[in-house]
Write an enzyme that holds these catalytic residues in place. Structure first.
Site, PDB file in Angstrom:
ATOM      1  N   LYS A 124       0.836  -1.209   0.000  1.00  0.00           N
ATOM      2  CA  LYS A 124       0.000   0.000   0.000  1.00  0.00           C
ATOM      3  C   LYS A 124       0.868   1.254   0.000  1.00  0.00           C
ATOM      4  O   LYS A 124       0.587   2.221  -0.714  1.00  0.00           O
ATOM      5  CB  LYS A 124      -0.927   0.000   1.226  1.00  0.00           C
ATOM      6  CG  LYS A 124      -1.991  -1.088   1.208  1.00  0.00           C
ATOM      7  CD  LYS A 124      -3.028  -0.836   0.141  1.00  0.00           C
ATOM      8  CE  LYS A 124      -4.203  -1.794   0.253  1.00  0.00           C
ATOM      9  NZ  LYS A 124      -3.836  -3.217   0.146  1.00  0.00           N
ATOM     10  N   LYS A 172      -4.757 -13.594 -13.271  1.00  0.00           N
ATOM     11  CA  LYS A 172      -5.289 -14.344 -12.137  1.00  0.00           C
ATOM     12  C   LYS A 172      -6.605 -13.727 -11.687  1.00  0.00           C
ATOM     13  O   LYS A 172      -6.728 -12.508 -11.534  1.00  0.00           O
ATOM     14  CB  LYS A 172      -4.290 -14.334 -10.980  1.00  0.00           C
ATOM     15  CG  LYS A 172      -4.765 -15.121  -9.762  1.00  0.00           C
ATOM     16  CD  LYS A 172      -3.737 -15.089  -8.654  1.00  0.00           C
ATOM     17  CE  LYS A 172      -4.249 -15.831  -7.430  1.00  0.00           C
ATOM     18  NZ  LYS A 172      -3.279 -15.811  -6.315  1.00  0.00           N
ATOM     19  N   LYS A 181     -10.814 -10.030  -7.241  1.00  0.00           N
ATOM     20  CA  LYS A 181     -11.747  -8.898  -7.136  1.00  0.00           C
ATOM     21  C   LYS A 181     -11.037  -7.586  -7.459  1.00  0.00           C
ATOM     22  O   LYS A 181     -11.615  -6.689  -8.062  1.00  0.00           O
ATOM     23  CB  LYS A 181     -12.344  -8.825  -5.728  1.00  0.00           C
ATOM     24  CG  LYS A 181     -13.217  -9.991  -5.333  1.00  0.00           C
ATOM     25  CD  LYS A 181     -13.846  -9.741  -3.961  1.00  0.00           C
ATOM     26  CE  LYS A 181     -14.536 -10.972  -3.421  1.00  0.00           C
ATOM     27  NZ  LYS A 181     -13.629 -11.923  -2.784  1.00  0.00           N
TER      28      LYS A 181
END
Length: 326
Positions: free
Chosen positions: A110, A190, A193
């Site tokens: 992140k 792959k 979501k």
């Protein structure tokens, strides 16, 4: 052997979730000490809409039961229904080194992307450790990319045991899930979501077929031979088909004269057949919410009983709570 695993309700389960994890969780449930939880507290780091989180959590419970999780064999519960986990998290936080959390992939990724992480994301591994350690878990099924989570959990447990001079926390081991679980998404990458390329397990027929028909393929003409080994459509077909069916479709690829549309239709038909019983079961469960809630409450009660035992052991080690002479 006690098996423990959690799954986040950040969206509806897709084929990647099933073949990458859920299928293997269910295979491990033939053990009366299997604990599976819906990680709604973890999901708060990314889902900030109350109604969405509630619905996702509910759908996750129904989906897992429909896919074959048997509450007579495994304990299924909501993470938030076991408050002992958050108390254990705090007790673990007091011995967790800042530098250990700074090394965690989820946090570093992140930061590298320029996202300002909040305290929830930074301390996420400690809550995960509490999830695992609260039940004296022996085995935790994880993907190869999640092994670090188990290493962090073991580090925290070892440090706690060392500081307080005893074996208060049981060290778990990872069970690495089979690599065959890398399921391609509609774009060939792959299925995830985060990539927006998923195919949901319980998607309605028409949208499901439309999504399958949108799978990215190359521009090889219909009359030309095609290579099934490099085609994501064929890779998806293999998930649902028998060896004979796989061989037959592979021959059609290599012979030429077949368009990708035909292969995609084969994937749709095979997936509908594969999940047919689960789809019927899901409809039945959705019509009986009382039963689903019963399963979750019974699971939470069993999880809390074990969790309270472990938490008391940890509280005694730390010296918090009621004085022993009372």
């Amino acid at each position: 052997m006690r098996v423990l695993s959690g799954i986040q309700p950040t969206g509806r389960f897709h084929w990647g979730n099933y073949f990458g994890a859920i299928q293997q969780y269910i295979a491990l449930q033939n053990n009366e000490q299997s604990f599976y939880f819906i990680a709604d507290l973890h999901a708060l780091t990314s889902v900030r809409d109350r109604k969405v989180l509630e619905q996702n959590t509910w759908d996750a419970a129904i989906d897992l039961l429909a896919l074959g999780l048997n509450p007579e064999q495994a304990t299924l519960f909501r993470q938030s229904d076991v408050p002992e986990v958050t108390e254990l998290m705090w007790l673990l936080m007091t011995v967790t080194q800042f530098s250990l959390l700074e090394k965690c992939h989820s946090y570093k990724d992140k930061v590298a992307k320029g996202i300002s992480p909040d305290a929830g994301l930074f301390t996420y591994p400690v809550l995960m450790a509490a999830d695992i350690l609260l039940y004296d878990s022996d085995v935790v099924p994880v993907g190869a990319d999640q092994i670090q989570h188990l290493e962090v959990t073991r580090d925290i447990a070892q440090r706690f045991n060392s500081i307080y001079g005893g074996e208060f926390l049981h060290l778990p081991n990872a069970r690495v899930l089979e690599e065959g679980a890398k399921v391609p998404g509609t774009d060939g990458e792959k299925m995830s979501k985060s990539y927006g390329n998923t195919i949901e397990i319980f998607e309605a027929d028409k949208p499901l077929r439309k999504k399958i028909m949108s799978i990215k393929t190359d521009s090889t003409p219909m009359e030309a031979p095609k290579n099934p080994d490099t085609c994501s459509v064929y890779a998806l077909f293999k998930l649902f088909a028998s060896a004979e069916q796989q061989s037959a479709l592979a021959d059609r690829y290599r012979a030429g004269g077949m368009g990708y549309g035909e292969a995609k239709q084969a994937v749709f038909d095979a997936a509908m057949s594969y999940f047919s019983q689960a789809r019927t079961r899901r409809t039945e469960l959705a019509a009986n919410p009382g039963y689903v809630e019963e399963v979750l409450q019974a699971g939470a009660q069993k999880a809390r009983a074990k969790g309270q035992e472990v938490l008391q052991r940890v509280r005694d080690a730390c010296g918090v709570g009621r004085h022993r002479s009372v």
